[in-house]
Design a protein around this motif. Structure first.
Motif, PDB file in Angstrom:
ATOM      1  N   LEU A  21      27.498  37.201  30.963  1.00  0.00           N
ATOM      2  CA  LEU A  21      28.922  37.439  31.170  1.00  0.00           C
ATOM      3  C   LEU A  21      29.267  38.051  32.529  1.00  0.00           C
ATOM      4  O   LEU A  21      30.303  37.735  33.111  1.00  0.00           O
ATOM      5  CB  LEU A  21      29.461  38.353  30.067  1.00  0.00           C
ATOM      6  CG  LEU A  21      29.443  37.784  28.641  1.00  0.00           C
ATOM      7  CD1 LEU A  21      29.889  38.842  27.656  1.00  0.00           C
ATOM      8  CD2 LEU A  21      30.342  36.554  28.552  1.00  0.00           C
ATOM      9  N   ALA A  22      28.381  38.947  33.040  1.00  0.00           N
ATOM     10  CA  ALA A  22      28.759  39.750  34.204  1.00  0.00           C
ATOM     11  C   ALA A  22      29.081  38.897  35.426  1.00  0.00           C
ATOM     12  O   ALA A  22      29.995  39.206  36.188  1.00  0.00           O
ATOM     13  CB  ALA A  22      27.656  40.744  34.528  1.00  0.00           C
ATOM     14  N   GLY A  23      28.338  37.840  35.640  1.00  0.00           N
ATOM     15  CA  GLY A  23      28.581  37.008  36.807  1.00  0.00           C
ATOM     16  C   GLY A  23      29.762  36.072  36.657  1.00  0.00           C
ATOM     17  O   GLY A  23      30.195  35.457  37.634  1.00  0.00           O
ATOM     18  N   ARG A  24      30.300  35.965  35.437  1.00  0.00           N
ATOM     19  CA  ARG A  24      31.398  35.040  35.190  1.00  0.00           C
ATOM     20  C   ARG A  24      32.746  35.737  35.095  1.00  0.00           C
ATOM     21  O   ARG A  24      33.777  35.114  35.325  1.00  0.00           O
ATOM     22  CB  ARG A  24      31.132  34.270  33.890  1.00  0.00           C
ATOM     23  CG  ARG A  24      29.855  33.428  33.935  1.00  0.00           C
ATOM     24  CD  ARG A  24      29.619  32.717  32.609  1.00  0.00           C
ATOM     25  NE  ARG A  24      28.384  31.920  32.626  1.00  0.00           N
ATOM     26  CZ  ARG A  24      27.906  31.248  31.589  1.00  0.00           C
ATOM     27  NH1 ARG A  24      28.578  31.270  30.438  1.00  0.00           N
ATOM     28  NH2 ARG A  24      26.784  30.555  31.681  1.00  0.00           N
ATOM     29  N   LEU A  25      32.740  37.013  34.723  1.00  0.00           N
ATOM     30  CA  LEU A  25      34.002  37.722  34.576  1.00  0.00           C
ATOM     31  C   LEU A  25      34.584  38.066  35.945  1.00  0.00           C
ATOM     32  O   LEU A  25      33.842  38.358  36.887  1.00  0.00           O
ATOM     33  CB  LEU A  25      33.779  39.024  33.798  1.00  0.00           C
ATOM     34  CG  LEU A  25      33.435  38.897  32.314  1.00  0.00           C
ATOM     35  CD1 LEU A  25      33.111  40.270  31.748  1.00  0.00           C
ATOM     36  CD2 LEU A  25      34.593  38.261  31.539  1.00  0.00           C
ATOM     37  N   PRO A  26      35.909  38.073  36.087  1.00  0.00           N
ATOM     38  CA  PRO A  26      36.514  38.584  37.326  1.00  0.00           C
ATOM     39  C   PRO A  26      36.057  40.013  37.569  1.00  0.00           C
ATOM     40  O   PRO A  26      35.876  40.797  36.626  1.00  0.00           O
ATOM     41  CB  PRO A  26      38.013  38.503  37.034  1.00  0.00           C
ATOM     42  CG  PRO A  26      38.149  37.475  35.960  1.00  0.00           C
ATOM     43  CD  PRO A  26      36.909  37.582  35.123  1.00  0.00           C
ATOM     44  N   THR A  27      35.881  40.366  38.835  1.00  0.00           N
ATOM     45  CA  THR A  27      35.341  41.678  39.177  1.00  0.00           C
ATOM     46  C   THR A  27      36.155  42.803  38.564  1.00  0.00           C
ATOM     47  O   THR A  27      35.602  43.771  38.028  1.00  0.00           O
ATOM     48  CB  THR A  27      35.299  41.845  40.710  1.00  0.00           C
ATOM     49  OG1 THR A  27      34.488  40.812  41.267  1.00  0.00           O
ATOM     50  CG2 THR A  27      34.726  43.194  41.087  1.00  0.00           C
ATOM     51  N   GLY A  28      37.478  42.701  38.632  1.00  0.00           N
ATOM     52  CA  GLY A  28      38.333  43.749  38.082  1.00  0.00           C
ATOM     53  C   GLY A  28      38.161  43.918  36.585  1.00  0.00           C
ATOM     54  O   GLY A  28      38.132  45.046  36.073  1.00  0.00           O
ATOM     55  N   VAL A  29      38.032  42.804  35.871  1.00  0.00           N
ATOM     56  CA  VAL A  29      37.844  42.866  34.420  1.00  0.00           C
ATOM     57  C   VAL A  29      36.502  43.514  34.096  1.00  0.00           C
ATOM     58  O   VAL A  29      36.412  44.396  33.227  1.00  0.00           O
ATOM     59  CB  VAL A  29      37.927  41.457  33.814  1.00  0.00           C
ATOM     60  CG1 VAL A  29      37.564  41.497  32.317  1.00  0.00           C
ATOM     61  CG2 VAL A  29      39.325  40.879  33.995  1.00  0.00           C
ATOM     62  N   ALA A  30      35.445  43.085  34.798  1.00  0.00           N
ATOM     63  CA  ALA A  30      34.122  43.656  34.561  1.00  0.00           C
ATOM     64  C   ALA A  30      34.113  45.150  34.848  1.00  0.00           C
ATOM     65  O   ALA A  30      33.484  45.930  34.126  1.00  0.00           O
ATOM     66  CB  ALA A  30      33.089  42.936  35.423  1.00  0.00           C
ATOM     67  N   ALA A  31      34.812  45.561  35.909  1.00  0.00           N
ATOM     68  CA  ALA A  31      34.856  46.984  36.260  1.00  0.00           C
ATOM     69  C   ALA A  31      35.565  47.787  35.180  1.00  0.00           C
ATOM     70  O   ALA A  31      35.106  48.884  34.803  1.00  0.00           O
ATOM     71  CB  ALA A  31      35.546  47.168  37.606  1.00  0.00           C
ATOM     72  N   ARG A  32      36.672  47.277  34.674  1.00  0.00           N
ATOM     73  CA  ARG A  32      37.396  47.996  33.629  1.00  0.00           C
ATOM     74  C   ARG A  32      36.561  48.115  32.366  1.00  0.00           C
ATOM     75  O   ARG A  32      36.561  49.157  31.698  1.00  0.00           O
ATOM     76  CB  ARG A  32      38.728  47.306  33.336  1.00  0.00           C
ATOM     77  CG  ARG A  32      39.769  47.499  34.450  1.00  0.00           C
ATOM     78  CD  ARG A  32      41.150  47.078  33.992  1.00  0.00           C
ATOM     79  NE  ARG A  32      41.234  45.635  33.778  1.00  0.00           N
ATOM     80  CZ  ARG A  32      41.524  44.741  34.720  1.00  0.00           C
ATOM     81  NH1 ARG A  32      41.719  45.141  35.977  1.00  0.00           N
ATOM     82  NH2 ARG A  32      41.610  43.461  34.441  1.00  0.00           N
TER      83      ARG A  32
END
Length: 300
Positions: A21-32
């Motif tokens: 998942l980590a490489g596919r999620l938008p950076t902002g979403v992953a950070a939140r």
């Protein structure tokens, strides 16, 4: 099903989901999501969180309860960011990582001059920032300078084996030569060869796992640090440098300290204490990026 087997399966599933998942999620979403997970861990106040709080209190002895609470929250978010980026790293552009990190790398010039002169360099690091990305930066910087773009490091063996192999493959794909701590003779040969050939070794050095470390004073209290980095530097005539990876906003950085001399066997203990002192100064300046959720180790 035995509890340890269930724990291994759950760990494998969790790490696999992270990589997926980590490489596919938008950076902002992953950070939140990682921030929310870190905040939840703080509220649950498990053993690792309590241990980190105690370590941070050593790094900032004058901090009041509210300041320490805030530091703990930021420290756990920093730790969660490391894992988020570790899972996403295979999808990241190494050249972009190098470009983003370069303005935030300080003190590395002396060690690069040492490498240009054909002498090996051993960077000793605490558990901080994103050490994998620091390695990616270094490999690309060495290539940019026309030096051997490779480094050797040691990893602990994890269970289950499938998970461990994925971590090893992932780091090798970054350009690291990986040796395992459970094969000490083979690890020593690989590290010695790299340094004697004028190359780079990176070792995490703020926790003694051998039980045969050196007693030091660290952040105002007794601790035990591994002797390996100082011994290797002395045996191979390599330059020993403390290095502290940090986060720099949306980018990354690393602070490299001056060479710690290890001229002879009698100087090894003094060099380990000098490394503990250097780590203490670097950590005190930026404690939120020190991810030590394990026991530091104390004299017997």
């Amino acid at each position: 099903m035995p509890a340890d087997r269930l724990s291994e399966l759950l760990a494998t599933a969790g790490y696999t989901a992270g990589w997926t998942l980590a490489g596919r999620l938008p950076t902002g979403v992953a950070a939140r999501l990682s921030d929310a997970g870190a905040d939840l861990a703080v509220r649950r106040d498990g053993p690792g969180v309590r241990r980190l709080r105690a370590h941070l209190a050593r790094a900032r002895p004058d901090a009041g309860p509210a300041e320490l609470d805030d530091l703990l929250r930021r420290g756990m978010r920093s730790y969660a960011r490391y894992w988020r980026e570790a899972f996403a790293l295979p999808a990241m552009d190494p050249a972009a990582v190098h470009a983003a990190m370069r303005p935030h790398v300080h003190g590395i010039e002396g060690s690069l001059e040492t490498l240009r002169a054909g002498r090996g360099v051993l960077y000793a690091l605490p558990h901080s920032g994103n050490w994998d990305l620091a390695g990616v930066y270094l490999i690309h910087e060495l290539a940019r300078l026309g030096l051997d773009p490779a480094l050797t490091t040691v990893v602990e063996r994890l269970r289950p084996e499938r998970l461990f192999r994925r971590f090893v493959d992932y780091r090798r794909a970054l350009g690291f030569e990986i040796v395992t701590a459970d094969r000490p003779r083979a690890a020593h040969r690989a590290l010695t060869r790299r340094l004697r050939d004028g190359g780079v070794v990176c070792l995490v050095a703020d926790r003694d796992l051998s039980g045969a470390g050196v007693d030091v004073s660290f952040l105002g209290a007794p601790a035990r640090f591994p002797a390996g980095p100082a011994r290797l530097a002395r045996a191979t005539v390599a330059a020993l440098h403390p290095a502290y990876p940090v986060f720099a906003g949306d980018a990354w950085g690393v602070h490299v300290g001056p060479e710690i001399p290890v001229p002879d066997r009698m100087a090894e203990g003094k060099a380990v204490q000098a490394l503990a002192d250097a780590f203490g100064e670097l950590i005190a300046a930026r404690p939120e990026d020190w991810h030590m959720l394990q026991p530091i180790g104390a004299p017997a």
